[in-house]
Design an enzyme around this catalytic site. Sequence first.
Site, short mmCIF file in Angstrom:
data_model
loop_
_atom_site.label_atom_id
_atom_site.label_comp_id
_atom_site.label_asym_id
_atom_site.label_seq_id
_atom_site.Cartn_x
_atom_site.Cartn_y
_atom_site.Cartn_z
N ASP A 1 44.10 66.02 45.79
CA ASP A 1 45.63 65.82 45.37
C ASP A 1 46.13 65.43 46.92
OD1 ASP A 1 48.37 65.75 45.29
OD2 ASP A 1 48.37 67.62 44.05
N HIS B 1 42.72 39.85 50.35
CA HIS B 1 41.62 39.32 49.94
C HIS B 1 41.16 37.92 49.59
CE1 HIS B 1 43.76 38.87 45.67
NE2 HIS B 1 42.82 37.99 45.63
N LYS C 1 37.43 35.34 50.39
CA LYS C 1 37.03 34.16 49.56
C LYS C 1 35.75 33.14 50.41
CE LYS C 1 40.65 34.14 46.10
NZ LYS C 1 40.28 34.54 44.66
N ASP D 1 54.59 38.88 46.18
CA ASP D 1 53.42 39.14 45.71
C ASP D 1 52.20 38.07 45.99
OD1 ASP D 1 51.61 40.44 43.98
OD2 ASP D 1 51.59 38.79 42.59
N HIS E 1 48.95 35.87 50.53
CA HIS E 1 47.96 34.82 50.30
C HIS E 1 48.05 33.38 50.87
CE1 HIS E 1 46.27 38.03 48.41
NE2 HIS E 1 46.99 38.19 47.25
N LYS F 1 52.74 32.39 37.82
CA LYS F 1 51.87 33.19 36.64
C LYS F 1 52.15 32.19 35.47
CE LYS F 1 51.71 37.27 39.23
NZ LYS F 1 50.53 36.86 40.02
N LYS G 1 44.40 28.12 35.62
CA LYS G 1 44.00 29.00 36.90
C LYS G 1 43.41 28.05 38.08
CE LYS G 1 42.25 33.07 39.10
NZ LYS G 1 43.33 33.78 39.86
#
Length: 485
Positions: A88, A172, A176, A229, A234, A335, A340
């Site tokens: 925990d 991330h 790539k 976001d 990115h 979005k 994509k």
Amino acid sequence: MSSNIDLVIFGVRGDLARRKLLPALYQLDKSGLLSDSTRIAAVAREKIDSVEFIRQTEELIKENAKEKGFDSKVWTRFSRRLHYIRIDFSQKKEFKALQQWAIDKRTMIYYLATPPSLYGSICKHLHDASCIKPTSRIVLEKPIGHDLQSSKGVNAAVGEYFEERNIYRIDHYLGKETVQNLLALRFANRIINSQWDNSCIDHVEITAAETVGIEGRWSYYDKVGQLRDMVQNHLLQLLCMVAMEPPSSLQANEIRGEKVKLLRALRPIDSDTVEENAVRGQYSAGWIAGSPVVGYLEEDGCESDASNNETYVALKVQVDNWRWAGVPFYLRTGKRMQEKVTQVVIAYKDNPHSLFPETEGEANNKLVIRLQPNEGIQLEMVSKKQSLKERLATEKRTLNLDFLDSSDESRIADAYERLFLEVIKGDQWLFVSRDEIEASWHWCDELLAAWRDRKVPTKAYSAGSWGPSKAEVLIESDNRSWYEE
Ligand code: BG6
């Protein structure tokens, strides 16, 4: 291959660990890139015994490895590395279990796939349980804060226990393959780097379009929005890789230093300039791949049908330095878009004098660097039509470099595989420094404040489209247009 390394993944029952981290580690093992001695502590607060955890992990790896191939021998080896430890995170004394698991003289890598609000206290508990040694490393997922001030808070809290050289902040996108290829493309090819500036380049476009919506994360996403976001991290990282000056070497410090300089050279978008340089959008109901989808305000979990949160951003960004003066960078991300696709398009200038007036404007060279799908690079060129009927007619042709062709594994590795490898090696070149994070928040804060002060509303766009029409106006008012294949 670095030996003497053990990994500890906090938040192993969460979505990120299940979808990305565990499958990436399995793939590394399969590729023979994990040392035989590496152990993995899977840490979460859920009461589940190790046998059941391993059984469930096998299922998810099988599911994930469907296309990449599940290998039962590799799985047996991989599963022996896994140890589920229940902790925990709010209970200091429970961290003793980790201390007992640790083996002296081995380097521990702590991967925090938990909400960032826990970073500070996890670090403190690790410290109090004597789990931090000078060689220990910590990996942090985004978001690091929601503005400059809060990001400084997170950095300071972690920095109390870990030196900057041991902190690995994930973006991330840097994992790539195609993003790393930007370095090779730009700095290993004379033909490219000699023309990489405002004398040859007209403008640059960076697109990160997604077909997914907010994937059940309404209450989180509504406080964040697409700028925080996707752009703060990115897209700005991509912009850095495209626009930074050549580093003097490929050492992490050199690359990261150049990115900081670039971020500091971004012209602020403030209340006076926000109207002409930034567009906010929000998706309404529409169609994606032939199926109806609901609008943002009808998504499950929607808490306010008056939310003005943006699910789409388009920006015109200027880099105030010698190389890029006068070259706009158009960024867009959203979005529920039609396709994509993540790509960078370098649009070259017209020839100074045209012998082929019919090609003017239309057929300027374009270098398209595609991150996903179909990773590769395309160069659009003008070539003579092979025809006796016309004297010297031209047509647009494309030179293609398909990265899959040159992959040694007949697949493109997932970003997290690369990122794990680099943390294990102790190389920070694909991780974001504190200065970078803070410089990018500094720039985003100004834009967010301008939207707030001006009470800029979002423009509606139908799900399945390419965003609000105002985004077309943003680029078309400069006599340019978004790239279409
Ligand atoms: C994440 C964002 O960082 O990146 C998500 O939080 C987004 O909202 C995702 O969907 C996109 O990543 P990728 O690799 O699919 O382009």
